[in-house]
Design an enzyme around this catalytic site. Structure first.
Site, PDB file in Angstrom:
ATOM      1  N   CYS A   2       0.845  -1.188   0.000  1.00 17.86           N
ATOM      2  CA  CYS A   2       0.000   0.000   0.000  1.00 17.86           C
ATOM      3  C   CYS A   2       0.887   1.247   0.000  1.00 17.86           C
ATOM      4  O   CYS A   2       1.951   1.273   0.610  1.00 17.86           O
ATOM      5  CB  CYS A   2      -0.945   0.102   1.189  1.00 17.86           C
ATOM      6  SG  CYS A   2      -2.104  -1.257   1.286  1.00 17.86           S
ATOM      7  N   ARG A  27       3.975  -0.309  -4.813  1.00 17.62           N
ATOM      8  CA  ARG A  27       3.680  -0.830  -3.473  1.00 17.62           C
ATOM      9  C   ARG A  27       2.352  -1.576  -3.406  1.00 17.62           C
ATOM     10  O   ARG A  27       2.028  -2.196  -2.401  1.00 17.62           O
ATOM     11  CB  ARG A  27       3.632   0.319  -2.461  1.00 17.62           C
ATOM     12  CG  ARG A  27       4.908   1.110  -2.385  1.00 17.62           C
ATOM     13  CD  ARG A  27       4.767   2.222  -1.380  1.00 17.62           C
ATOM     14  NE  ARG A  27       4.605   1.695  -0.056  1.00 17.62           N
ATOM     15  CZ  ARG A  27       5.606   1.406   0.760  1.00 17.62           C
ATOM     16  NH1 ARG A  27       6.843   1.598   0.378  1.00 17.62           N
ATOM     17  NH2 ARG A  27       5.365   0.936   1.953  1.00 17.62           N
ATOM     18  N   TRP A  80      -2.738  -2.702  -1.711  1.00 18.70           N
ATOM     19  CA  TRP A  80      -2.386  -4.116  -1.877  1.00 18.70           C
ATOM     20  C   TRP A  80      -3.191  -4.832  -0.820  1.00 18.70           C
ATOM     21  O   TRP A  80      -2.906  -4.720   0.383  1.00 18.70           O
ATOM     22  CB  TRP A  80      -0.889  -4.313  -1.664  1.00 18.70           C
ATOM     23  CG  TRP A  80      -0.402  -5.684  -1.989  1.00 18.70           C
ATOM     24  CD1 TRP A  80       0.011  -6.135  -3.207  1.00 18.70           C
ATOM     25  CD2 TRP A  80      -0.256  -6.786  -1.083  1.00 18.70           C
ATOM     26  NE1 TRP A  80       0.396  -7.454  -3.114  1.00 18.70           N
ATOM     27  CE2 TRP A  80       0.236  -7.885  -1.829  1.00 18.70           C
ATOM     28  CE3 TRP A  80      -0.510  -6.968   0.278  1.00 18.70           C
ATOM     29  CZ2 TRP A  80       0.489  -9.119  -1.262  1.00 18.70           C
ATOM     30  CZ3 TRP A  80      -0.257  -8.206   0.847  1.00 18.70           C
ATOM     31  CH2 TRP A  80       0.244  -9.269   0.067  1.00 18.70           C
ATOM     32  N   ASN A 106      -1.408   2.304   5.561  1.00 20.53           N
ATOM     33  CA  ASN A 106      -0.537   1.234   5.069  1.00 20.53           C
ATOM     34  C   ASN A 106      -0.121   0.419   6.283  1.00 20.53           C
ATOM     35  O   ASN A 106       0.372   0.986   7.257  1.00 20.53           O
ATOM     36  CB  ASN A 106       0.703   1.834   4.383  1.00 20.53           C
ATOM     37  CG  ASN A 106       1.773   0.797   4.144  1.00 20.53           C
ATOM     38  OD1 ASN A 106       1.466  -0.362   3.887  1.00 20.53           O
ATOM     39  ND2 ASN A 106       3.031   1.202   4.246  1.00 20.53           N
ATOM     40  N   GLY A 107      -0.339  -0.894   6.222  1.00 23.58           N
ATOM     41  CA  GLY A 107       0.054  -1.749   7.340  1.00 23.58           C
ATOM     42  C   GLY A 107      -1.079  -2.684   7.708  1.00 23.58           C
ATOM     43  O   GLY A 107      -2.000  -2.904   6.918  1.00 23.58           O
ATOM     44  N   GLU A 494      18.029 -17.529  -7.807  1.00 23.05           N
ATOM     45  CA  GLU A 494      17.569 -16.177  -8.094  1.00 23.05           C
ATOM     46  C   GLU A 494      16.952 -16.105  -9.500  1.00 23.05           C
ATOM     47  O   GLU A 494      15.926 -15.466  -9.705  1.00 23.05           O
ATOM     48  CB  GLU A 494      18.749 -15.193  -7.932  1.00 23.05           C
ATOM     49  CG  GLU A 494      18.472 -13.757  -8.313  1.00 23.05           C
ATOM     50  CD  GLU A 494      17.294 -13.116  -7.571  1.00 23.05           C
ATOM     51  OE1 GLU A 494      16.782 -13.679  -6.601  1.00 23.05           O
ATOM     52  OE2 GLU A 494      16.867 -12.040  -8.029  1.00 23.05           O
ATOM     53  N   LYS A 498      13.130 -14.944 -10.357  1.00 26.30           N
ATOM     54  CA  LYS A 498      12.828 -13.847 -11.288  1.00 26.30           C
ATOM     55  C   LYS A 498      11.842 -14.313 -12.349  1.00 26.30           C
ATOM     56  O   LYS A 498      10.877 -13.634 -12.665  1.00 26.30           O
ATOM     57  CB  LYS A 498      14.141 -13.410 -11.936  1.00 26.30           C
ATOM     58  CG  LYS A 498      14.411 -11.974 -12.082  1.00 26.30           C
ATOM     59  CD  LYS A 498      14.817 -11.173 -10.898  1.00 26.30           C
ATOM     60  CE  LYS A 498      14.054 -11.362  -9.627  1.00 26.30           C
ATOM     61  NZ  LYS A 498      14.588 -10.636  -8.502  1.00 26.30           N
ATOM     62  N   GLU A 501       8.250 -14.991 -10.830  1.00 25.94           N
ATOM     63  CA  GLU A 501       7.505 -13.850 -10.298  1.00 25.94           C
ATOM     64  C   GLU A 501       7.023 -12.899 -11.384  1.00 25.94           C
ATOM     65  O   GLU A 501       5.991 -12.257 -11.209  1.00 25.94           O
ATOM     66  CB  GLU A 501       8.299 -13.094  -9.232  1.00 25.94           C
ATOM     67  CG  GLU A 501       9.424 -12.237  -9.748  1.00 25.94           C
ATOM     68  CD  GLU A 501      10.088 -11.392  -8.669  1.00 25.94           C
ATOM     69  OE1 GLU A 501       9.395 -10.780  -7.868  1.00 25.94           O
ATOM     70  OE2 GLU A 501      11.326 -11.351  -8.653  1.00 25.94           O
ATOM     71  N   HIS A 517      18.288 -37.086  -7.481  1.00 25.65           N
ATOM     72  CA  HIS A 517      17.616 -37.500  -6.243  1.00 25.65           C
ATOM     73  C   HIS A 517      16.132 -37.136  -6.266  1.00 25.65           C
ATOM     74  O   HIS A 517      15.498 -37.087  -5.224  1.00 25.65           O
ATOM     75  CB  HIS A 517      18.326 -36.886  -5.033  1.00 25.65           C
ATOM     76  CG  HIS A 517      19.760 -37.284  -4.966  1.00 25.65           C
ATOM     77  ND1 HIS A 517      20.155 -38.535  -4.549  1.00 25.65           N
ATOM     78  CD2 HIS A 517      20.892 -36.630  -5.329  1.00 25.65           C
ATOM     79  CE1 HIS A 517      21.489 -38.616  -4.634  1.00 25.65           C
ATOM     80  NE2 HIS A 517      21.941 -37.477  -5.106  1.00 25.65           N
ATOM     81  N   LYS A 624       6.239  -4.141  -3.942  1.00 27.46           N
ATOM     82  CA  LYS A 624       7.689  -3.967  -3.807  1.00 27.46           C
ATOM     83  C   LYS A 624       8.168  -4.138  -2.364  1.00 27.46           C
ATOM     84  O   LYS A 624       9.209  -4.732  -2.134  1.00 27.46           O
ATOM     85  CB  LYS A 624       8.060  -2.577  -4.328  1.00 27.46           C
ATOM     86  CG  LYS A 624       9.540  -2.286  -4.327  1.00 27.46           C
ATOM     87  CD  LYS A 624      10.235  -2.988  -5.464  1.00 27.46           C
ATOM     88  CE  LYS A 624      11.717  -2.755  -5.487  1.00 27.46           C
ATOM     89  NZ  LYS A 624      12.398  -3.821  -6.239  1.00 27.46           N
TER      90      LYS A 624
HETATM   91  C1  F6R Z   1      11.963 -10.469  -5.799  1.00 27.59           C
HETATM   92  C2  F6R Z   1      11.898  -9.513  -4.736  1.00 27.59           C
HETATM   93  C3  F6R Z   1      11.548  -9.993  -3.376  1.00 27.59           C
HETATM   94  C4  F6R Z   1      12.341  -9.212  -2.319  1.00 27.59           C
HETATM   95  C5  F6R Z   1      11.868  -9.592  -0.920  1.00 27.59           C
HETATM   96  C6  F6R Z   1      12.668  -8.911   0.155  1.00 27.59           C
HETATM   97  O1  F6R Z   1      12.339  -9.870  -6.994  1.00 27.59           O
HETATM   98  O2  F6R Z   1      12.095  -8.352  -4.932  1.00 27.59           O
HETATM   99  O3  F6R Z   1      11.759 -11.360  -3.241  1.00 27.59           O
HETATM  100  O4  F6R Z   1      13.693  -9.497  -2.473  1.00 27.59           O
HETATM  101  O5  F6R Z   1      10.520  -9.250  -0.785  1.00 27.59           O
HETATM  102  O6  F6R Z   1      12.602  -7.536   0.022  1.00 27.59           O
HETATM  103  P1  F6R Z   1      13.660  -6.591   0.700  1.00 27.59           P
HETATM  104  O7  F6R Z   1      14.965  -6.847   0.068  1.00 27.59           O
HETATM  105  O8  F6R Z   1      13.154  -5.204   0.423  1.00 27.59           O
HETATM  106  O9  F6R Z   1      13.661  -6.930   2.151  1.00 27.59           O
END
Ligand code: F6R
Length: 629
Positions: A2, A27, A80, A106-107, A494, A498, A501, A517, A624
Site C-alpha cells: 500500500c 507498493r 495491496w 498502510n500496514g 535467483e 525472477k 515472479e 535424487h 515492492k
Molecule cells: C523479488 C523480490 C523480493 C524481495 C523480498 C525482500 O524480486 O524483490 O523477493 O527481495 O521481498 O525484500 P527486501 O529486500 O526489500 O527486504
C-alpha cells in the site's frame, strides 16, 4: 504494501496526489482512492484497479463540477489487499459514521477484530471488510472527547492500535490540516515551496522536495496549509526533527526512455557496481574499507558465527555472501529466511554477527529478525538501499548499497549491488581476521573493477538478441528448471525466482548434483520425440572446479528429453557441441560469476514475461515492499 500520499498547500492537490500515487503503485495496485477537502465536506473518490482508473474517475468528477473550486488539501492511497478483496468498498480512504473523517492506511491493525466488535456494539456502522475502517470510527469517538483537537484524537486512537501502520488523516472540520503518524510502517514528510507532503516513500514527493523528515514510531505530525509542520512524540511533546536531503532525483524515478523500469534498472547495473566499488579500496594499505561496520579488528576476530537473515532475492544474495565469508573469512555462516528465524529460538550470543539484508529496509519479517537479534545481544549489521528506512533505525550499523531507487517490483540492480557489497564485506572481514593478505585483496578488487565493462557486454543488442531467442524457446512451457553448482546454484535460485515472479511460468532451481535424487523426474519424456514437449532446463555452467560435472548433468537431462539453455563462459566449445542454446558470459573469477550470470537471467525472465503478455514492472499479487508478514 500500500502507498499513501497526503498534501496540503497553496496549489491544486489533485495532481500532487495522483502523481504521487502513480509513483507509489509499485507498493500495491489493486485499487486506489483519494479524499479531497472541499469547503464544507470531504469528497472521497475510489476505484478498483490501478491509479489510471482513479484518475479517470477524478477527471469525470471535475468535469461534472463535483469538486467545486480547486481543492488544496487531500490524501490518497494505492492498495495491496490484506483484509477484504480488492473492490471499491474496501479501497481507501475509509470514513467514520459521520463522513467527516477520512483515513488512508498502510500496514495491518492486528487487533482490528476486537476493536470492530466493540465499536459495533457502541453503534458504529461499517462499510468495508478492512482493518483500516476501525481507525476512522475510533477517531470519530476520540474527537468527540476532545472536540477541536484532531492531533489529540489521533494520538489517543493510535494508543489503542496494535500492529503496523502509516496513517494520513483529514477531517471536514479542519480545512487545510492533515495529521500523519506511523508505527513499524514507513512514512516520510516533506516541505515544498508551496505546501507540505507526506508519503509512504520518497518517490511520491521527490518531484516537490528533496528535504524530508522521518518520524519515529507513534510520533504524530500535523501538516498545515501554510507550509508549517508540528512534530509530536507519542506523549504529545513537540520536537524539531532534523531534515534529511534525498540524494537521488526525479529522473531516477522516471523510466528515462526505457519501455519499463525493469529494463532501465537492468541497464543501470554497470553504474551500480561502479558506485558500490567507489571509495572502498585503500590502495596505500591494500585494504577494503568498511568504516560503517564500526567493529575493531579485535571485535571482528571475536566474532565466532555469522547469521544472515533476509527474504526473497535478498536471501539469495545472502547465500552467495555465505559462500564467500566461509571460504575467505573461515567463519561459520548460516543463512536464514527472516520469516523462519523470527519464530524459532535461534542461538545468538554477543559474538554473533547478524547481517540483515533488505533492499527496502521495510520488510516486516527482516525487521522482526533484527529486533530479536538485538534483544539477544548480537551485533546487527543492516545492508539496505533505503536511507531513513526502518532497518536503519533498528540495526547497530548500516551499510548502504548504491543501487539508488528501484521501482520495478522484481529486484535486479539491488541484487547485484547486494552481492557486490557482500563480496567486498567478505574480503574485508577475511582481511581483518588475518585470513587473506593485502595482495589477495588488491587482486580481488582489480577483478571487481572489470565487472561494469563486462556487464555492458551482456547488455549489447547482440547479447540480448541471443537471450530473447532462448526466451522464445521456453515461453510456452509449463515449467522450467534451473541447475547449477556452487555459486552457480545460488545464481539459479535467483534466476528461477525472477522467472516465476514476473512471467508466471513455474520455475524451480536445483543444485545440479541433486537432480538425480528426485527433480529429474520432472523432465517430460515426450520431449525426446516432440520438441514442443521439451522441458526447458537453464544450466549455469561457468568455469569452475565442477564444470565437467555440470556437463554430465546437462547430458543426463538431455537424454531424458530436456531442452538445455546453457549460460557458459564465452568461447566454450564443449557447451556449443551439446546445445544450440548458449548464452555467453565474459570470463570472470568463479566467485564473481553470480554478478555476471544474473544479468542474462534477469533479461531472460523479462523476455519470457513479455512474450507471455505479463506486466513486468507490476507482477500480479506482488508489491515492492512487504511490510506485512
Ligand atoms: C523479488 C523480490 C523480493 C524481495 C523480498 C525482500 O524480486 O524483490 O523477493 O527481495 O521481498 O525484500 P527486501 O529486500 O526489500 O527486504
Amino acid at each position: 504494501m500500500c502507498g499513501i500520499v497526503a498534501f496540503t498547500g497553496t496549489v491544486d492537490t489533485i495532481p500532487v496526489l495522483l502523481g504521487g500515487l502513480r509513483r507509489l503503485e509499485y507498493r500495491g495496485y489493486d485499487s486506489a482512492g483519494v479524499a479531497l477537502q472541499l469547503p464544507t465536506e470531504i469528497k472521497t473518490i475510489k476505484r478498483q484497479g490501478k491509479v489510471l482508473q482513479l484518475h479517470e474517475a477524478v477527471d469525470k468528477a471535475i468535469a461534472a463540477g463535483e469538486l467545486g473550486q480547486m481543492p488544496t488539501t487531500g490524501i490518497g492511497h494505492t492498495r495491496w489487499a490484506t483484509h477484504g478483496i480488492p473492490n471499491e468498498a474496501n479501497a481507501h480512504p475509509h470514513s467514520d459514521c459521520t463522513g467527516e473523517v477520512a483515513v488512508v492506511h498502510n500496514g495491518i491493525i492486528e487487533n482490528h477484530a476486537h476493536l470492530r466488535a466493540a465499536l459495533s456494539e457502541r453503534g458504529h456502522r461499517f462499510f468495508s471488510q478492512t482493518d483500516t475502517e476501525v481507525i476512522a470510527h475510533l477517531i470519530e469517538e476520540e474527537y468527540q472527547a476532545t472536540p477541536g483537537d484532531l492531533a489529540q484524537a489521533v494520538r489517543t486512537t493510535v494508543a489503542q492500535l496494535s500492529g503496523s501502520f502509516a496513517l494520513a488523516i483529514c477531517h471536514a472540520k479542519h480545512p487545510g490540516v492533515l495529521v500523519v503518524t506511523r508505527n513499524d510502517s514507513p512514512l516520510v514528510v516533506g516541505k515544498a515551496a508551496y505546501g507540505v507532503l507526506a508519503a509512504s516513500d520518497t518517490p511520491a514527493i521527490i518531484e516537490h522536495t528533496r528535504r524530508v523528515y522521518f518520524l519515529d514510531d507513534r510520533d504524530v505530525a500535523v501538516l498545515h496549509q501554510n507550509g508549517t509542520i508540528d512534530f509530536f512524540d507519542p506523549a504529545g511533546t513537540a520536537y524539531s526533527p532534523t531534515a534529511v536531503t534525498i540524494e537521488w532525483d526525479l529522473e531516477d524515478a522516471e523510466r528515462g526512455g526505457y519501455p519499463d523500469f525493469m529494463l532501465k534498472e537492468i541497464h543501470e547495473q554497470p553504474k551500480v557496481i561502479k558506485d558500490t566499488l567507489a571509495g572502498r579500496f585503500d590502495d596505500k594499505n591494500h585494504q577494503i574499507l568498511f568504516e560503517e561496520l564500526a567493529l575493531s579488528a579485535q571485535e571482528m576476530s571475536d566474532v565466532d558465527r555469522v547469521i544472515i537473515v533476509a527474504c526473497g532475492t535478498s536471501y539469495h544474495a545472502g547465500l552467495i555472501g555465505k559462500d564467500l565469508l566461509e571460504a575467505w573469512g573461515r567463519l561459520p555462516v548460516e543463512v536464514a529466511y527472516a520469516s523462519e528465524f523470527r519464530y524459532r529460538n535461534p542461538l545468538l550470543t554477543a559474538q554473533t554477527l547478524v547481517i540483515a539484508i533488505s533492499q527496502s529496509g521495510e520488510t516486516a519479517d527482516t525487521l522482526e529478525a533484527v529486533k530479536l537479534a538485538r534483544r539477544a545481544g548480537a551485533h546487527v549489521l543492516a545492508i539496505t538501499n533505503v536511507v531513513g528506512s526502518r532497518i536503519t533505525m533498528e540495526a547497530n550499523n548500516v551499510v548502504f548499497i548504491k543501487a539508488h531507487i528501484e521501482i520495478a517490483v522484481a529486484a535486479t540492480k539491488s541484487f547485484l549491488a547486494q552481492v557486490a557489497q557482500l563480496t567486498l564485506l567478505a574480503a574485508h572481514i577475511a582481511q581483518q581476521r588475518g585470513e587473506v593478505d593485502g595482495r589477495w585483496v588488491s587482486e580481488l578488487y582489480e577483478h571487481m573493477q572489470e565487472l561494469p565493462a563486462k556487464i555492458e557486454e551482456l547488455l549489447t543488442d547482440t547479447a540480448t538478441a541471443a537471450i530473447e531467442r532462448c526466451a522464445a524457446e521456453c515461453a510456452a512451457a509449463q515449467t522450467a528448471l534451473f541447475i547449477g553448482r556452487g555459486v552457480g546454484a545460488t545464481t539459479c535460485y535467483e534466476g528461477a525466482l525472477k522467472l516465476k515472479e514476473i512471467s508466471y511460468l513455474h520455475a524451480e532451481a536445483f543444485a545440479a548434483g541433486e537432480i538425480k535424487h528426485g527433480p529429474i523426474a520432472l523432465i517430460d519424456p515426450e520431449g525426446l520425440s516432440d520438441p514442443r514437449r521439451q522441458t526447458p532446463v537453464i544450466a549455469v555452467t561457468c568455469q569452475s572446479a565442477t564444470y565437467d560435472k555440470m556437463l554430465a548433468n546437462i547430458e543426463e537431462m538431455q537424454a531424458r528429453g530436456a531442452k538445455v539453455i546453457a549460460l557458459a563462459t564465452v568461447g566454450d566449445e564443449r557447451i556449443a557441441q551439446l546445445t544450440p542454446y548458449v548464452i555467453s558470459i565474459p570470463k570472470v573469477r568463479e566467485c564473481l560469476s553470480p554478478i555476471l550470470a544474473s544479468v542474462p537471467l534477469q533479461l531472460f525472465a523479462r523476455f519470457v514475461a513479455l512474450i507471455r503478455g505479463a506486466n513486468v514492472d507490476q507482477p500480479r499479487n506482488l508489491a515492492k515492499s512487504v511490510t506485512v508478514e
